[in-house]
Write a protein that holds these residues in place. Structure first.
Motif, PDB file in Angstrom:
ATOM      1  N   SER A 296       0.825  -1.214   0.000  1.00 49.28           N
ATOM      2  CA  SER A 296       0.000   0.000   0.000  1.00 49.28           C
ATOM      3  C   SER A 296       0.855   1.258   0.000  1.00 49.28           C
ATOM      4  CB  SER A 296      -0.928   0.002   1.219  1.00 49.28           C
ATOM      5  OG  SER A 296      -1.890  -1.013   1.128  1.00 49.28           O
ATOM      6  N   SER A 297       1.993   1.194   0.672  1.00 44.00           N
ATOM      7  CA  SER A 297       2.875   2.358   0.737  1.00 44.00           C
ATOM      8  C   SER A 297       3.477   2.715  -0.625  1.00 44.00           C
ATOM      9  CB  SER A 297       3.999   2.108   1.743  1.00 44.00           C
ATOM     10  OG  SER A 297       4.734   0.937   1.403  1.00 44.00           O
ATOM     11  N   ASN A 298       3.412   1.769  -1.580  1.00 39.32           N
ATOM     12  CA  ASN A 298       3.950   2.035  -2.914  1.00 39.32           C
ATOM     13  C   ASN A 298       2.909   2.590  -3.883  1.00 39.32           C
ATOM     14  OD1 ASN A 298       6.493   1.104  -2.188  1.00 39.32           O
ATOM     15  ND2 ASN A 298       6.053  -1.003  -2.802  1.00 39.32           N
ATOM     16  N   LEU A 299       1.692   2.765  -3.418  1.00 40.54           N
ATOM     17  CA  LEU A 299       0.662   3.351  -4.277  1.00 40.54           C
ATOM     18  C   LEU A 299       1.022   4.788  -4.629  1.00 40.54           C
ATOM     19  CD1 LEU A 299      -2.560   2.094  -2.431  1.00 40.54           C
ATOM     20  CD2 LEU A 299      -1.726   1.310  -4.653  1.00 40.54           C
ATOM     21  N   TYR A 300       0.523   5.238  -5.781  1.00 39.55           N
ATOM     22  CA  TYR A 300       0.764   6.627  -6.184  1.00 39.55           C
ATOM     23  C   TYR A 300       0.143   7.577  -5.161  1.00 39.55           C
ATOM     24  CZ  TYR A 300       2.074   4.774 -10.773  1.00 39.55           C
ATOM     25  OH  TYR A 300       2.674   4.095 -11.794  1.00 39.55           O
ATOM     26  N   PHE A 301       0.758   8.751  -5.036  1.00 42.33           N
ATOM     27  CA  PHE A 301       0.307   9.741  -4.056  1.00 42.33           C
ATOM     28  C   PHE A 301      -1.162  10.091  -4.247  1.00 42.33           C
ATOM     29  CE2 PHE A 301      -0.548  14.218  -3.082  1.00 42.33           C
ATOM     30  CZ  PHE A 301      -0.304  14.222  -1.724  1.00 42.33           C
ATOM     31  N   GLN A 302      -1.594  10.285  -5.520  1.00 40.22           N
ATOM     32  CA  GLN A 302      -2.982  10.673  -5.778  1.00 40.22           C
ATOM     33  C   GLN A 302      -3.964   9.591  -5.347  1.00 40.22           C
ATOM     34  OE1 GLN A 302      -0.544  10.388  -8.012  1.00 40.22           O
ATOM     35  NE2 GLN A 302      -1.247   9.601 -10.014  1.00 40.22           N
ATOM     36  N   HIS A 303      -3.533   8.331  -5.448  1.00 38.98           N
ATOM     37  CA  HIS A 303      -4.390   7.240  -5.003  1.00 38.98           C
ATOM     38  C   HIS A 303      -4.523   7.243  -3.475  1.00 38.98           C
ATOM     39  CE1 HIS A 303      -3.376   4.933  -8.956  1.00 38.98           C
ATOM     40  NE2 HIS A 303      -4.418   5.733  -9.100  1.00 38.98           N
ATOM     41  N   LYS A 304      -3.410   7.457  -2.788  1.00 34.87           N
ATOM     42  CA  LYS A 304      -3.461   7.516  -1.321  1.00 34.87           C
ATOM     43  C   LYS A 304      -4.350   8.674  -0.862  1.00 34.87           C
ATOM     44  CE  LYS A 304       1.337   5.907  -0.918  1.00 34.87           C
ATOM     45  NZ  LYS A 304       2.680   6.266  -0.418  1.00 34.87           N
ATOM     46  N   LYS A 396     -15.700  -4.837  -8.422  1.00 30.98           N
ATOM     47  CA  LYS A 396     -14.341  -4.569  -8.902  1.00 30.98           C
ATOM     48  C   LYS A 396     -14.184  -3.096  -9.243  1.00 30.98           C
ATOM     49  CE  LYS A 396     -12.730  -5.298 -13.105  1.00 30.98           C
ATOM     50  NZ  LYS A 396     -12.262  -5.897 -14.359  1.00 30.98           N
ATOM     51  N   LEU A 397     -13.028  -2.557  -8.894  1.00 31.08           N
ATOM     52  CA  LEU A 397     -12.697  -1.174  -9.213  1.00 31.08           C
ATOM     53  C   LEU A 397     -11.267  -1.141  -9.729  1.00 31.08           C
ATOM     54  CD1 LEU A 397     -13.646   1.801  -9.076  1.00 31.08           C
ATOM     55  CD2 LEU A 397     -12.725   1.900  -6.761  1.00 31.08           C
ATOM     56  N   ASN A 398     -11.062  -0.619 -10.933  1.00 29.94           N
ATOM     57  CA  ASN A 398      -9.718  -0.551 -11.494  1.00 29.94           C
ATOM     58  C   ASN A 398      -8.906   0.538 -10.792  1.00 29.94           C
ATOM     59  OD1 ASN A 398      -9.978  -2.587 -13.444  1.00 29.94           O
ATOM     60  ND2 ASN A 398     -11.064  -1.184 -14.811  1.00 29.94           N
ATOM     61  N   LEU A 399      -7.679   0.208 -10.446  1.00 30.28           N
ATOM     62  CA  LEU A 399      -6.817   1.155  -9.739  1.00 30.28           C
ATOM     63  C   LEU A 399      -6.598   2.418 -10.561  1.00 30.28           C
ATOM     64  CD1 LEU A 399      -4.999   1.714  -7.278  1.00 30.28           C
ATOM     65  CD2 LEU A 399      -3.133   0.582  -8.488  1.00 30.28           C
ATOM     66  N   HIS A 400      -6.486   2.262 -11.882  1.00 33.91           N
ATOM     67  CA  HIS A 400      -6.206   3.421 -12.743  1.00 33.91           C
ATOM     68  C   HIS A 400      -7.432   4.327 -12.895  1.00 33.91           C
ATOM     69  CE1 HIS A 400      -2.445   1.456 -13.604  1.00 33.91           C
ATOM     70  NE2 HIS A 400      -3.077   0.388 -14.034  1.00 33.91           N
ATOM     71  N   ASP A 401      -8.605   3.826 -12.489  1.00 33.13           N
ATOM     72  CA  ASP A 401      -9.828   4.626 -12.553  1.00 33.13           C
ATOM     73  C   ASP A 401     -10.257   5.101 -11.173  1.00 33.13           C
ATOM     74  OD1 ASP A 401      -9.921   4.088 -15.289  1.00 33.13           O
ATOM     75  OD2 ASP A 401     -11.117   2.265 -15.003  1.00 33.13           O
ATOM     76  N   THR A 403     -11.088   7.235  -8.291  1.00 38.62           N
ATOM     77  CA  THR A 403     -11.353   8.625  -7.927  1.00 38.62           C
ATOM     78  C   THR A 403     -12.149   8.619  -6.640  1.00 38.62           C
ATOM     79  OG1 THR A 403     -13.462   8.747  -9.112  1.00 38.62           O
ATOM     80  CG2 THR A 403     -11.462   9.289 -10.368  1.00 38.62           C
ATOM     81  N   GLU A 404     -12.297   9.787  -6.043  1.00 41.18           N
ATOM     82  CA  GLU A 404     -13.060   9.873  -4.801  1.00 41.18           C
ATOM     83  C   GLU A 404     -14.489   9.379  -5.015  1.00 41.18           C
ATOM     84  OE1 GLU A 404     -14.156  13.172  -1.356  1.00 41.18           O
ATOM     85  OE2 GLU A 404     -12.727  13.661  -2.959  1.00 41.18           O
ATOM     86  N   GLU A 405     -15.072   9.714  -6.161  1.00 39.16           N
ATOM     87  CA  GLU A 405     -16.455   9.326  -6.441  1.00 39.16           C
ATOM     88  C   GLU A 405     -16.585   7.817  -6.664  1.00 39.16           C
ATOM     89  OE1 GLU A 405     -20.116  10.403  -9.558  1.00 39.16           O
ATOM     90  OE2 GLU A 405     -18.066  11.119  -9.933  1.00 39.16           O
ATOM     91  N   ASN A 409     -18.523   5.360  -4.040  1.00 37.15           N
ATOM     92  CA  ASN A 409     -19.733   4.676  -4.499  1.00 37.15           C
ATOM     93  C   ASN A 409     -19.604   3.158  -4.367  1.00 37.15           C
ATOM     94  OD1 ASN A 409     -20.932   7.109  -5.117  1.00 37.15           O
ATOM     95  ND2 ASN A 409     -20.442   7.006  -7.308  1.00 37.15           N
ATOM     96  N   ALA A 410     -18.457   2.624  -4.777  1.00 39.27           N
ATOM     97  CA  ALA A 410     -18.253   1.168  -4.724  1.00 39.27           C
ATOM     98  C   ALA A 410     -18.247   0.674  -3.284  1.00 39.27           C
ATOM     99  CB  ALA A 410     -16.947   0.802  -5.417  1.00 39.27           C
ATOM    100  N   LEU A 411     -17.579   1.415  -2.418  1.00 43.10           N
ATOM    101  CA  LEU A 411     -17.481   1.001  -1.020  1.00 43.10           C
ATOM    102  C   LEU A 411     -18.851   1.046  -0.337  1.00 43.10           C
ATOM    103  CD1 LEU A 411     -15.520  -0.013   1.066  1.00 43.10           C
ATOM    104  CD2 LEU A 411     -14.882   2.343   1.588  1.00 43.10           C
ATOM    105  N   ASN A 412     -19.617   2.074  -0.624  1.00 43.40           N
ATOM    106  CA  ASN A 412     -20.949   2.185  -0.029  1.00 43.40           C
ATOM    107  C   ASN A 412     -21.905   1.127  -0.565  1.00 43.40           C
ATOM    108  OD1 ASN A 412     -21.183   4.511   1.940  1.00 43.40           O
ATOM    109  ND2 ASN A 412     -20.227   5.585   0.223  1.00 43.40           N
ATOM    110  N   ASP A 413     -21.738   0.759  -1.831  1.00 44.91           N
ATOM    111  CA  ASP A 413     -22.557  -0.322  -2.388  1.00 44.91           C
ATOM    112  C   ASP A 413     -22.291  -1.635  -1.659  1.00 44.91           C
ATOM    113  OD1 ASP A 413     -23.845   1.260  -4.203  1.00 44.91           O
ATOM    114  OD2 ASP A 413     -22.606   0.695  -5.930  1.00 44.91           O
ATOM    115  N   ILE A 414     -21.018  -1.952  -1.470  1.00 40.60           N
ATOM    116  CA  ILE A 414     -20.650  -3.193  -0.780  1.00 40.60           C
ATOM    117  C   ILE A 414     -21.207  -3.217   0.647  1.00 40.60           C
ATOM    118  CG2 ILE A 414     -18.666  -4.319   0.345  1.00 40.60           C
ATOM    119  CD1 ILE A 414     -18.934  -5.254  -2.442  1.00 40.60           C
TER     120      ILE A 414
END
Length: 512
Positions: A296-304, A396-401, A403-405, A409-414
């Motif tokens: 997780s620490s290697n994720l891009y800054f914008q993703h974190k 499923k959510l692609n890492l390259h896609d 965004t906050e939205e 949305n995906a987390l709240n659906d689950i």
């Protein structure tokens, strides 16, 4: 006297099986790969076998009957590959094959020339069985040849185009999805067409690049070794980390055994800090881990940044496997560089699991009935996530896609749609409803192969056929030429009878 002979015979068999010397070859420097191999090796040691274990994570405290042969230094040689893993998801199919086979070639070379491995090979020891992880490392079949004992493969995933050929397991492109796709067994016409293309591509790659590369690695380390193909197709058995609760039913040879979930063992008490955090979570806990390779620490800054913003708005607590310090941590988030993953997933307050889609995490989530939000990044993770998505227990959510939205949305659906938890509990029930524990079944088959001296009766006759014989190409060609000959013969007769017949004219009739 008869009773005495029976007792002696039984004791001889038991002493032979329970005192076997077993070599485990699991050198990949990955926590998940190690866990799968270690679970089996440790259980064999508990059963009284003398286990020698080649691995990258030697035990700090000795285990009775288990001896480590450490190759932990190979981490340095594969670091550059690990750093490229986030780019892996953007590669085309061919580049993915090149990446994986090059990784396999690199770590195989380093393991075979490692001083500890060389010392073992030159020790003059004897072994009754070799259990070898199969992961782009066919040259390591030299261990079974060198020690002149049966070989058992251990696949850290389901049957696929990359391992089915080793034991002549049926792999029809019409309903056996290729490892590089996200298809299920029920494919559309276009999916079957794609699947066939990828199966042919993988076959060509393995036949003309991957296996020759491994053979070259073998010859460089052992110049007098036989050709690789004479060893790699001589295995007695293959363990497959799969189960019908997670993967579609597929044909299996008797020499292939499902043991998915074998590493899920008795749970240990949670560390005090984690236990208090989870016990005080009245709205539940979300467990988040990106695995042991891509941290997780290697994720891009914008993703974190996106992840932290979404977490800060959640009413649930979040337990995040994060390997370094992290600024701006919300009060409902706890980070730890290590998580007892089985124990936290088994906790009744756990309501969701955010995962990269590693097979161990998928199996543990299914076993404990936890819904999944999958963020796959490379190799089998895309297919692993799609398999549980099709079973209605994951999104499923692609890492390259990310965004906050999309993340929110995906987390709240689950969390808010009850179907995900319901389906997760259903899959958990299926996985746990087995006649015996997977680890016990694995031990039984290991001892079975030893008892029956390689169990040659389990091997398919297809292993002795050439590819054109296996697919009846020679028979099809024979029937085609024979059919053409018969057709030509019939047409020739028809021509002679009906078209080349001379008309007889009576000479008397002609004069008239």
């Amino acid at each position: 006297m008869y009773l005495i002979r029976e007792i002696i015979f039984i004791r001889t068999i038991l002493s032979f099986v329970h005192g076997a010397k077993i070599l485990g070859v699991f050198p990949v420097h990955s926590g998940s790969h190690f866990t799968l191999g270690f679970s089996l090796m440790r259980e064999l040691a508990y059963k009284g076998h003398e286990v020698t274990f080649i691995n990258s994570f030697p035990q700090k405290e000795p285990i009775r009957n288990l001896r480590d042969v450490s190759v932990e230094e190979i981490e340095i040689s594969v670091t550059e590959f690990v750093n490229d893993l986030e780019r892996f998801g953007k590669m085309n199919y061919w580049d993915q094959l090149v990446f994986m086979s090059t990784l396999g070639k690199t770590y195989t070379e380093n393991v075979l020339k490692h001083k500890n491995v060389q010392n073992l090979l030159n020790s003059g020891e004897k072994f009754d069985l070799v259990i070898m992880e199969h992961f782009w490392n066919e040259a390591m079949t030299i261990f079974a040849h060198h020690f002149n004992c049966p070989l058992v493969y251990f696949s850290t995933g389901p049957t696929s185009i990359f391992n089915s050929h080793l034991l002549a397991n049926p792999s029809f492109s019409s309903y056996v999805p290729n490892f590089l796709t996200t298809h299920g067994s029920r494919m559309t016409f276009l999916e079957r067409l794609t699947n066939l293309f990828l199966d042919i591509l993988c076959d060509i790659y393995m036949e003309f690049r991957s296996i020759p590369e491994q053979n070259a690695v073998l010859k460089a380390a052992f110049p007098n070794a036989p050709d690789l193909k004479t060893m790699m197709y001589n295995a007695s058995l293959m363990f497959v980390v799969s189960h019908i609760s997670i993967h579609d039913p597929l044909p299996l040879q008797p020499s292939i055994k499902y043991i998915g979930g074998h590493h899920v063992g008795s749970l240990k008490p949670l560390p005090t800090k984690i236990k208090q955090f989870m016990e005080n979570a009245s709205e539940g806990v979300i467990v988040f881990s990106m695995g042991s390779i891509l941290k997780s620490s290697n994720l891009y800054f914008q993703h974190k940044e996106v992840i932290l913003k979404v977490f800060s708005k959640m009413k649930q607590k979040i337990l995040w496997k994060y390997e370094h310090d992290l600024d701006g941590l919300p009060s409902n988030v706890m980070i730890s560089d290590w998580l007892p993953q089985q124990e936290v997933l088994a906790h009744p307050n756990t309501v969701a699991f955010i995962s990269h889609g590693g097979l161990l995490g998928m199996i543990e989530s299914v076993f404990f009935g936890v819904p999944i939000l999958g963020i796959p990044t490379y190799w089998d993770q895309y297919k692993n996530i799609e398999d549980v998505v099709r079973r209605g227990m994951a999104l499923k959510l692609n890492l390259h896609d990310l965004t906050e939205e999309t993340f929110s949305n995906a987390l709240n659906d689950i969390l808010n749609d009850p179907k995900y938890r319901k389906n997760a509990k259903l899959r958990s029930k299926i996985m746990q409803d087995q006649p015996m524990k997977p680890i016990d079944e694995a031990v039984f088959w290991v001892e079975y192969v030893i008892r029956h001296e390689g169990a040659p009766h389990l091997k398919s006759a297809a292993l002795h056929l050439s590819w054109y014989q296996k697919y009846l190409i020679d028979v099809i060609l024979f029937l085609s030429f024979f059919g053409m000959f018969v057709l030509f013969f019939i047409l020739s007769i028809i021509k002679c009878v009906f078209f080349n017949r001379k008309v007889y004219i009576n000479p008397y009739e002609k004069n008239k």
